[in-house]
Structures are given as structure tokens and as C-alpha cells.
Enzyme design. Sequence first.
Site, PDB file in Angstrom:
ATOM      1  N   LYS A   1       9.353  -0.478  13.762  1.00 49.29           N
ATOM      2  CA  LYS A   1       9.904  -0.188  12.429  1.00 49.29           C
ATOM      3  C   LYS A   1      11.005   0.869  12.537  1.00 49.29           C
ATOM      4  O   LYS A   1      12.067   0.741  11.940  1.00 49.29           O
ATOM      5  CB  LYS A   1       8.801   0.361  11.510  1.00 49.29           C
ATOM      6  CG  LYS A   1       7.754  -0.626  11.079  1.00 49.29           C
ATOM      7  CD  LYS A   1       6.816   0.065  10.080  1.00 49.29           C
ATOM      8  CE  LYS A   1       5.558  -0.723   9.826  1.00 49.29           C
ATOM      9  NZ  LYS A   1       4.584  -0.019   8.993  1.00 49.29           N
TER      10      LYS A   1
ATOM     11  N   GLU B   1      10.542  -4.575   4.586  1.00 47.98           N
ATOM     12  CA  GLU B   1      10.640  -5.985   4.212  1.00 47.98           C
ATOM     13  C   GLU B   1      10.297  -6.188   2.732  1.00 47.98           C
ATOM     14  O   GLU B   1      10.987  -6.906   1.998  1.00 47.98           O
ATOM     15  CB  GLU B   1       9.674  -6.831   5.058  1.00 47.98           C
ATOM     16  CG  GLU B   1       9.982  -6.845   6.544  1.00 47.98           C
ATOM     17  CD  GLU B   1       9.209  -5.795   7.302  1.00 47.98           C
ATOM     18  OE1 GLU B   1       9.031  -4.654   6.791  1.00 47.98           O
ATOM     19  OE2 GLU B   1       8.767  -6.097   8.423  1.00 47.98           O
TER      20      GLU B   1
ATOM     21  N   GLY C   1      -4.958  -1.919   4.999  1.00 48.15           N
ATOM     22  CA  GLY C   1      -4.165  -3.063   4.547  1.00 48.15           C
ATOM     23  C   GLY C   1      -4.839  -4.395   4.821  1.00 48.15           C
ATOM     24  O   GLY C   1      -4.948  -5.260   3.943  1.00 48.15           O
ATOM     25  N   ARG C   2      -5.345  -4.574   6.033  1.00 51.49           N
ATOM     26  CA  ARG C   2      -5.920  -5.879   6.406  1.00 51.49           C
ATOM     27  C   ARG C   2      -7.324  -6.095   5.845  1.00 51.49           C
ATOM     28  O   ARG C   2      -7.913  -7.156   6.053  1.00 51.49           O
ATOM     29  CB  ARG C   2      -5.888  -6.023   7.931  1.00 51.49           C
ATOM     30  CG  ARG C   2      -6.471  -4.848   8.681  1.00 51.49           C
ATOM     31  CD  ARG C   2      -6.051  -4.856  10.153  1.00 51.49           C
ATOM     32  NE  ARG C   2      -6.550  -3.712  10.889  1.00 51.49           N
ATOM     33  CZ  ARG C   2      -5.906  -2.557  11.011  1.00 51.49           C
ATOM     34  NH1 ARG C   2      -4.741  -2.378  10.420  1.00 51.49           N
ATOM     35  NH2 ARG C   2      -6.420  -1.559  11.706  1.00 51.49           N
TER      36      ARG C   2
ATOM     37  N   GLU D   1      -4.609  -6.445  14.895  1.00 50.45           N
ATOM     38  CA  GLU D   1      -4.127  -5.123  14.473  1.00 50.45           C
ATOM     39  C   GLU D   1      -5.259  -4.101  14.575  1.00 50.45           C
ATOM     40  O   GLU D   1      -5.034  -2.929  14.832  1.00 50.45           O
ATOM     41  CB  GLU D   1      -3.577  -5.182  13.038  1.00 50.45           C
ATOM     42  CG  GLU D   1      -2.661  -4.013  12.708  1.00 50.45           C
ATOM     43  CD  GLU D   1      -1.836  -4.226  11.445  1.00 50.45           C
ATOM     44  OE1 GLU D   1      -0.667  -4.642  11.550  1.00 50.45           O
ATOM     45  OE2 GLU D   1      -2.345  -3.980  10.351  1.00 50.45           O
TER      46      GLU D   1
ATOM     47  N   HIS E   1      -4.244 -32.093  18.619  1.00 54.06           N
ATOM     48  CA  HIS E   1      -3.045 -32.804  19.073  1.00 54.06           C
ATOM     49  C   HIS E   1      -1.937 -31.829  19.430  1.00 54.06           C
ATOM     50  O   HIS E   1      -0.781 -32.222  19.526  1.00 54.06           O
ATOM     51  CB  HIS E   1      -2.596 -33.782  17.988  1.00 54.06           C
ATOM     52  CG  HIS E   1      -3.668 -34.792  17.681  1.00 54.06           C
ATOM     53  ND1 HIS E   1      -3.825 -35.959  18.402  1.00 54.06           N
ATOM     54  CD2 HIS E   1      -4.689 -34.771  16.788  1.00 54.06           C
ATOM     55  CE1 HIS E   1      -4.870 -36.621  17.931  1.00 54.06           C
ATOM     56  NE2 HIS E   1      -5.416 -35.920  16.960  1.00 54.06           N
TER      57      HIS E   1
ATOM     58  N   LYS F   1       0.844  -1.191   0.000  1.00 55.70           N
ATOM     59  CA  LYS F   1       0.000   0.000   0.000  1.00 55.70           C
ATOM     60  C   LYS F   1       0.887   1.252   0.000  1.00 55.70           C
ATOM     61  O   LYS F   1       0.701   2.153  -0.791  1.00 55.70           O
ATOM     62  CB  LYS F   1      -0.910  -0.043   1.235  1.00 55.70           C
ATOM     63  CG  LYS F   1      -1.821   1.139   1.374  1.00 55.70           C
ATOM     64  CD  LYS F   1      -2.783   0.965   2.538  1.00 55.70           C
ATOM     65  CE  LYS F   1      -3.486   2.271   2.840  1.00 55.70           C
ATOM     66  NZ  LYS F   1      -4.471   2.148   3.910  1.00 55.70           N
TER      67      LYS F   1
HETATM   68  O1  F6P Z   1       2.426  -4.066   9.857  1.00 56.31           O
HETATM   69  C1  F6P Z   1       1.908  -2.825   9.635  1.00 56.31           C
HETATM   70  C2  F6P Z   1       1.369  -2.643   8.270  1.00 56.31           C
HETATM   71  O2  F6P Z   1       1.242  -1.286   8.061  1.00 56.31           O
HETATM   72  C3  F6P Z   1       0.042  -3.360   8.047  1.00 56.31           C
HETATM   73  O3  F6P Z   1      -1.030  -2.647   8.515  1.00 56.31           O
HETATM   74  C4  F6P Z   1       0.067  -3.542   6.580  1.00 56.31           C
HETATM   75  O4  F6P Z   1      -0.870  -4.465   6.172  1.00 56.31           O
HETATM   76  C5  F6P Z   1       1.495  -3.972   6.366  1.00 56.31           C
HETATM   77  O5  F6P Z   1       2.224  -3.183   7.276  1.00 56.31           O
HETATM   78  C6  F6P Z   1       2.017  -3.795   4.987  1.00 56.31           C
HETATM   79  O6  F6P Z   1       1.998  -2.460   4.585  1.00 56.31           O
HETATM   80  P1  F6P Z   1       2.186  -2.061   3.073  1.00 56.31           P
HETATM   81  O7  F6P Z   1       1.096  -2.665   2.286  1.00 56.31           O
HETATM   82  O8  F6P Z   1       2.153  -0.567   3.044  1.00 56.31           O
HETATM   83  O9  F6P Z   1       3.530  -2.589   2.614  1.00 56.31           O
END
Ligand code: F6P
Length: 541
Positions: free
Chosen positions: A507, A208, A262-263, A348, A379, A202
Site C-alpha cells: 500500500k 481503492e 475486516g475478514r 490473511e 475440468h 473499516k
Molecule cells: O487488505 C488489507 C485490509 O486491511 C483487509 O484486512 C481489510 O479487510 C481490507 O484491507 C479493507 O479494509 P477497510 O475495510 O479498512 O477498507
Amino acid sequence: MTPDAAWSALDALARRPGAAAIRPLFDADPGRFARMSRRAGDVLVDLSRTAISPGVMDALLDLARATDVVGFRDRMAAGAPVNATERRAALHMALRGAVSTPFRAGEEDAAAEVQATLAAMHGFVGRVHDGTLKGATGQRFTDVLNIGIGGSDLGPAMAARALWTPACPMRAHYLANVDAHAWQEVRARLDPARTLVLVASKTFTTQETMANAALVRAWLVEALGEGGAGAHLAALSTNLAATAAFGIAPDRVFGFRDWVGGRFSMWSAIGLSLALALGWPAFERLLAGARTMDAHFLAAPLADNLPVLMALAEVWHVNGLRYPTRAVLPYDERLARLPAHLQQLEMESLGKRVGLDGGALARASGPVVFGEPGTNAQHSFMQLIHQGTTPVPADIILVANPDHPFADSHRKLLANGLAQAEALLRGKDAAAVEAEMRAAGRSEAEIARLKPHRVFPGDRPSTLVLLPRLDAFTLGQLVALYEHKVASLGALWGINPFDQWGVELGKVLAGHILPALEGQDAPQDAATAPMIAEIRRLQGG
Ligand code: F6P
């Protein structure tokens, strides 16, 4: 009734002796299943195995009215800035809205934006599937790799796991963790000449995802040359400036807006890997399923409204009975990633310690959510759920009809799911344990020694969710059910379910720690510095 009065009435009911008992509710009402289960579309939710008595249900519904769940829902649907801290709408319903539904986010015609993006996605998927769009060496794309994390990974990864079959048009792969062991493992399955790579972020700034995108881009360049890599890349993002800077051609960028959290984004461009892997009709069915649940959420009275009722059951468990966790147990291997998706969606969204006014909450908010598919869960951690010190409400998700021909296996699966719910509810008292052990010829001394260990207390709540089958349409309904449950809980608890400030600090700190791990002289926190030194020593640095 004011919210405070509604909470007080609920607290009073929860403090009554026997408030957590479920078995007497069945004894008092043989028709409890019918009274406590509701259907919406294909989804049946059975709340009969909770300690929600008719009086508690009335108090919960009073609370829903007092906290204006309906008002919050309607403001959300109308595109009001219900994500108050970020001053944004939360219009994920627009992503799957009917063409004729006029969703607006402030001045913006959200429905038109959604239709334009869907048309672009549809066209792109068609060109990939019919071979108009090929890889740099002229081969067709057989695999799609989605690089993203959190909401840009979990929903699509969960749905691909649930719905993919060998008959689908492409294979989907998901790369999330910055741990490059993940990339090594995925890379071994892929041929760059036949892989389409989607960078899903987003913000297009997530460390990452950007790190993994750079690794994968280098892999493409090594195999196909700088000129060839571009034919294998596309981006899913709200940040069009950053996607351009990364070198992705504008006609390969599928956007969405900041009113998609995002979620809640698997229905947006973030779902492109699903449309590619499963086919466009399946993606449309997923959206249609969610739309069916949206229509129910928007229209059903509170007492029949599945998402609201599930939210109220959570309030009863968390605030009334003070159960701080909840397990998600899908009795379907294909839903193996559903607990992971719900962990983000719920924790979240609802892991908040202050209310909308910034004041500390007077009562608990979101529970810890965890889970595994049944029967595997039985289990591993079900021991604690049956006999641990604190009850753990469980969502037990059952699918009536499998998509395999092994009917006996499926009956065993369903029998286990139902048996867990029954064991949690009924338990096994000391008299039953004694009788069983005597019948087995065990000595009185042995019975006395083992009896306490073999008693199951019972009266442990579960919510059964039943689907007729698992397909794109029913999965869409199921996921939207949980999304609206989350929104309802936001209103009930007076918190913002659409922000996530709690993920920011780590972060930022990772950015400060990174130079020290690279050997630079960067001052560190007293707790962190010695561990950095130890890691560097082990690395021979
Ligand atoms: O972990 C925090 C967060 O902002 C989530 O809310 C989101 O889904 C994820 O990181 C990934 O963010 P992006 O889509 O901006 O890479």
C-alpha cells in the site's frame, strides 16, 4: 505435556513409513466414518478420508491441549486482547451473540454496542423497504451497491451470491477493485435514481474504496445533483470522522468497533448490503447460524469440536505430511465466492512467519488456499490434485437438498463430489489400469506405454462437509466454522491470526509509485523504474 514435546510426538508419527496412507485405516476399521465424523447443528464434517489414525488423533489432541487452544478460545470470547500486536480484542462472536450474552471488550459493553447498531440497521432496512426512505427523485431503491474491498467486500459478496433469489427485496452489487473496468461493468447495470450506495470501509482510508467512492459519488451528483446524492449514500465504518468528512450524514453511518477484524466483519454493519438485499429476517438467520456454531465451539470437548478438529487436520497436513496447499471445492454454484472469502479469512489470518514473541516460526503456518465450485474444478485443476507430485488436501462441501426442481442435475452434482473424494482416496493402481486396458483390447505395448500415465496414486486426503440445504442459517454455521478453525490454528501455531501487517508495504509503495506514473519526478527503486518508463512509453507519455 509441553508444546515442544507435543510437536515432537506428532513429528515422530509423521515420519513413520506409511504415515500418509489412508486406505489401510479404512481396512483396519470398517466403522471409521462414524468414528471420524462429527456433527454440530446442521453441519456434518467427515475427516475419515485423512491419514489421521487413532494414534495421530491422540497426538493432535495432545497438541491442542499443550498449545492451550481452549484458553485462547476462552480469552477471545472474554474480550481479552488476543490480537496482541494491535492490542485489540477479536469479538466477532459478539456481533451475533444472543441479547442476553454479556460480551465485553475491556471496559466496553460490546453486546450493548452490537444491539444498538443492529437496531439502527434494522430501522434503516425497514425504511428503505417500505419506501419511507426514497431516492432523490422520489423513486424507491431497488439496488444496493456496496463499495469496499477485502473484508469489506468478500464476506457480503459471497453471502449475497449464495442466498439471493429473485424473490428478495433488492438486488446487491459489489464494487471492490480500483480497476475502473469494474465500475464500468457495474455502472451499466444501475440506475442512479434507484441505487443506494454503501461505502464500506473499516478504516475509511483504503485507497481503492475511496477512489471508487469518489467515482460513484460523481456519478450520483451528475444524475441527481449535489443535493440529491446524499440521499443515496450511507457508510459502514469505524472511522466516524472520515465518514463525516466524506459528506455522509451521521444518521446514515453504521459503525462497528476495532474489535471486529475486516475478514470477520460480515456480521457487523459491513453486512448491511445483505440485510437490504436479502431482507432482515434472512440477515438474522445468518447471525443465528453463526451463533449456533459459536455455541458449539465454546462448549464442545476438543475431540468433538468441529472447528478444532478441522484445525488439527490442517496441522497434520501442513506440519506432519508437509502439504503446503489446500483446495476448497463447494459442490454448489451458489457458493462460488466461498473460496475467495476463505482465501482472505485463512491466508490473511494465518500467513505469518513469526510467532507471538516475534521469533521466526520453527514450522510452517498457513497453507495456500484456493478453489472453485465443483464440478467446474474437475475440468480445470483437479488433474494436479489427483496426479500431481504433492497431495493437495481438499475440502469438498456438499449440500443434500437443492432449491431448484431439477433433481437429476443435483444427483449428478453430488455423485461427482463423492466420486472425487473416492478417487482421491482409492486411486487406481497399475493392475487395475492393465486389466482395464486389456479388457478394452489394447496391445501390450500400448498398455506398457500408457500405464504410468493412467495410474492414480490414491491416499490423497479430503474433508467432506455436508449441509442439509443452503440457506442463511446453514451458511452462517459454515462460515463461523471456518472462522473458529482459523482462531484455533492461531493458538496451535502460536501466531496472531487477527493482524495483517503483510498487506501494508505494498500500500505504501503504491503511494510512492503513483506520482511517477503521473509523470512527476519521483525517485524509484531500480527494479521498478524501468517498468514505469516502459508503461509511460506505451501510454505515449
Ligand atoms: O487488505 C488489507 C485490509 O486491511 C483487509 O484486512 C481489510 O479487510 C481490507 O484491507 C479493507 O479494509 P477497510 O475495510 O479498512 O477498507
